[in-house]
Enzyme design. Structure first.
Site, PDB file in Angstrom:
ATOM      1  N   LYS A  34      25.158  22.135 -52.935  1.00 19.68           N
ATOM      2  CA  LYS A  34      25.000  23.510 -52.460  1.00 19.68           C
ATOM      3  C   LYS A  34      25.132  24.481 -53.631  1.00 19.68           C
ATOM      4  O   LYS A  34      25.476  24.084 -54.743  1.00 19.68           O
ATOM      5  CB  LYS A  34      26.044  23.821 -51.387  1.00 19.68           C
ATOM      6  CG  LYS A  34      27.480  23.704 -51.868  1.00 19.68           C
ATOM      7  CD  LYS A  34      28.467  23.939 -50.747  1.00 19.68           C
ATOM      8  CE  LYS A  34      29.908  23.791 -51.261  1.00 19.68           C
ATOM      9  NZ  LYS A  34      30.906  24.066 -50.212  1.00 19.68           N
ATOM     10  N   ARG A 130      39.547  27.237 -41.250  1.00 24.04           N
ATOM     11  CA  ARG A 130      38.392  28.018 -41.666  1.00 24.04           C
ATOM     12  C   ARG A 130      37.264  27.773 -40.665  1.00 24.04           C
ATOM     13  O   ARG A 130      36.923  28.647 -39.895  1.00 24.04           O
ATOM     14  CB  ARG A 130      37.983  27.627 -43.099  1.00 24.04           C
ATOM     15  CG  ARG A 130      36.979  28.529 -43.744  1.00 24.04           C
ATOM     16  CD  ARG A 130      36.728  28.134 -45.192  1.00 24.04           C
ATOM     17  NE  ARG A 130      36.256  26.754 -45.325  1.00 24.04           N
ATOM     18  CZ  ARG A 130      35.966  26.184 -46.484  1.00 24.04           C
ATOM     19  NH1 ARG A 130      36.138  26.854 -47.620  1.00 24.04           N
ATOM     20  NH2 ARG A 130      35.534  24.942 -46.540  1.00 24.04           N
ATOM     21  N   TYR A 256      34.200  48.534 -75.222  1.00 25.24           N
ATOM     22  CA  TYR A 256      34.596  49.505 -74.194  1.00 25.24           C
ATOM     23  C   TYR A 256      36.113  49.561 -74.053  1.00 25.24           C
ATOM     24  O   TYR A 256      36.787  48.527 -74.023  1.00 25.24           O
ATOM     25  CB  TYR A 256      33.995  49.114 -72.846  1.00 25.24           C
ATOM     26  CG  TYR A 256      32.498  49.297 -72.765  1.00 25.24           C
ATOM     27  CD1 TYR A 256      31.926  50.555 -72.894  1.00 25.24           C
ATOM     28  CD2 TYR A 256      31.678  48.203 -72.548  1.00 25.24           C
ATOM     29  CE1 TYR A 256      30.553  50.725 -72.807  1.00 25.24           C
ATOM     30  CE2 TYR A 256      30.296  48.363 -72.451  1.00 25.24           C
ATOM     31  CZ  TYR A 256      29.741  49.628 -72.588  1.00 25.24           C
ATOM     32  OH  TYR A 256      28.383  49.783 -72.502  1.00 25.24           O
ATOM     33  N   MET A 304      27.919  43.741 -70.569  1.00 25.57           N
ATOM     34  CA  MET A 304      26.877  43.117 -69.762  1.00 25.57           C
ATOM     35  C   MET A 304      26.044  42.119 -70.563  1.00 25.57           C
ATOM     36  O   MET A 304      25.669  41.055 -70.050  1.00 25.57           O
ATOM     37  CB  MET A 304      25.958  44.184 -69.160  1.00 25.57           C
ATOM     38  CG  MET A 304      24.919  43.620 -68.205  1.00 25.57           C
ATOM     39  SD  MET A 304      23.846  44.882 -67.508  1.00 25.57           S
ATOM     40  CE  MET A 304      25.014  45.754 -66.445  1.00 25.57           C
TER      41      MET A 304
END
Length: 362
Positions: A34, A130, A256, A304
């Site tokens: 998956k 769950r 940053y 990024m």
């Protein structure tokens, strides 16, 4: 110059599947592919493991249909079943086996008129809380499925919450709960309980089918136990290149938020890799990368598209290769430094990363 790319070693996948067989020699293997094969490419993984796996598992019908379109013929199990009764016919027509965990799914099967009956994997909630049928409802669900014309076989399934933490005793409690559910059945159906951690740690949980996930891809299901110590090989090496080398004076801040300041004159390598490629944004200063096979620390925040690496006076040039994780720098190490799991990092690699497959066709 090729920048962000992932090299997928198909031989490593096959090696890890062989390790599953060694850990669980008497069980059939439901290989979990998956989430796009845990970020490795579901179709490529399925093709690589087609001769070793007994079946494949995905989470959703769309994942199964892509595998069928790609030519995969092995049984495919939808672990969460279908989410709409209208999908039942499509799933059955494509030879999918269905997880059942709710009354609505049971009732949809009872109402369905399928061209061919399906195998159902009935999920029992033994403590994960769950998905799954409550233990007190199990016998009722099971008997109704036995009477459903659209069902030709039932496999019982549960999922462990803490197989990676054997000291808690929860896995043993869940095993005992599962055994209580099965008491009184006239015929013992096939069972599937063991995920990667339980395959390795809980031989009593292996049963008829095991469901390896993360171990197939060469990452460890355990905190504090390396994949190598478990006999596993990482299938993915995430790489990029140095795109600039810069001098930085003592007292200069990087990135940053100016989160790192040089204590002395140094040099920085700027690497074409960032959270836009799936590299974790929150890795701390000093997280390692490999440049030309040598460890150097990331400094400043991940952005990024770029990270900055303190290379001191090392002879590093534009175009030099950088490894973010792989066989010499475990994804589990980077994940631990990021406060997460290797699962997340592998699954989060983004579509702009170019994939290359080696040791097989893909």
């Amino acid at each position: 110059m090729l920048t962000a790319h992932a090299v997928i070693d198909l031989d490593a996948l096959r090696h890890n599947m062989a390790q599953v067989r060694r850990y669980a020699p008497h069980s059939q293997v439901l290989a979990v592919i998956k989430a796009n094969g845990y970020g490795h490419g579901a179709l490529a993984v399925a093709e690589a493991l087609a001769e070793q796996a007994d079946a494949f598992a995905v989470a959703r019908l769309e994942e199964a249909l892509k595998l069928r379109k790609g030519g995969i013929e092995l049984p495919i199990v939808l672990l969460e079943g279908v989410f709409d009764p209208g999908e039942l016919g499509v799933a059955a027509a494509h030879g999918c086996q269905l997880g059942v965990h709710s009354l609505s799914q049971l009732e949809a099967l009872e109402r369905a008129h399928l061209h061919q009956p399906v195998t159902v994997w009935l999920k029992v909630d033994t403590g994960m809380h769950r998905l799954g049928v409550e233990p007190e409802q199990f016998q009722h669900f099971y008997q109704r499925l036995l009477q459903t014309p659209s069902v030709n076989e039932i496999v019982l399934m549960s999922h462990f919450a803490s197989a990676d933490e054997p000291e808690t005793g929860q896995t043993q409690a869940q095993l005992a709960e599962f055994q209580r559910c099965c008491q009184g059945l006239s015929k013992q159906p096939l069972c599937s309980l063991a995920n990667s951690a339980a395959i390795i740690n809980e031989p009593l949980a292996q049963r008829d089918w095991v469901r390896p996930g993360i171990m197939l891809y060469g990452a460890s299901p355990f905190a504090g136990r390396s994949a190598a110590s478990l006999g596993l090989k990482p299938a993915m090496t995430l790489k990029s290149r140095v795109i600039a080398v810069r001098d930085l004076k003592a007292g200069g801040a990087v990135g940053y938020g100016a989160s790192w300041t040089a204590e002395q004159d140094t040099r920085l390598a700027v690497v074409a890799m960032g959270y836009g490629d799936g590299y974790p944004r929150h890795v701390p200063n000093q997280t390692p990368v490999l440049i030309n096979g040598v460890r150097y620390p990331i400094v400043g925040r991940v952005s990024m598209d770029m990270i900055t690496v303190d290379i001191g006076d090392a002879e590093i040039r534009e175009g030099d290769e950088v490894v973010l994780w792989g066989s010499e720098l475990s994804v589990d190490e980077i994940a631990a430094l990021s406060g997460t799991l290797g699962y997340e990092l592998l699954c989060n690699v983004t579509s702009r990363v170019v994939y290359h497959y080696q040791n097989g066709t893909a």
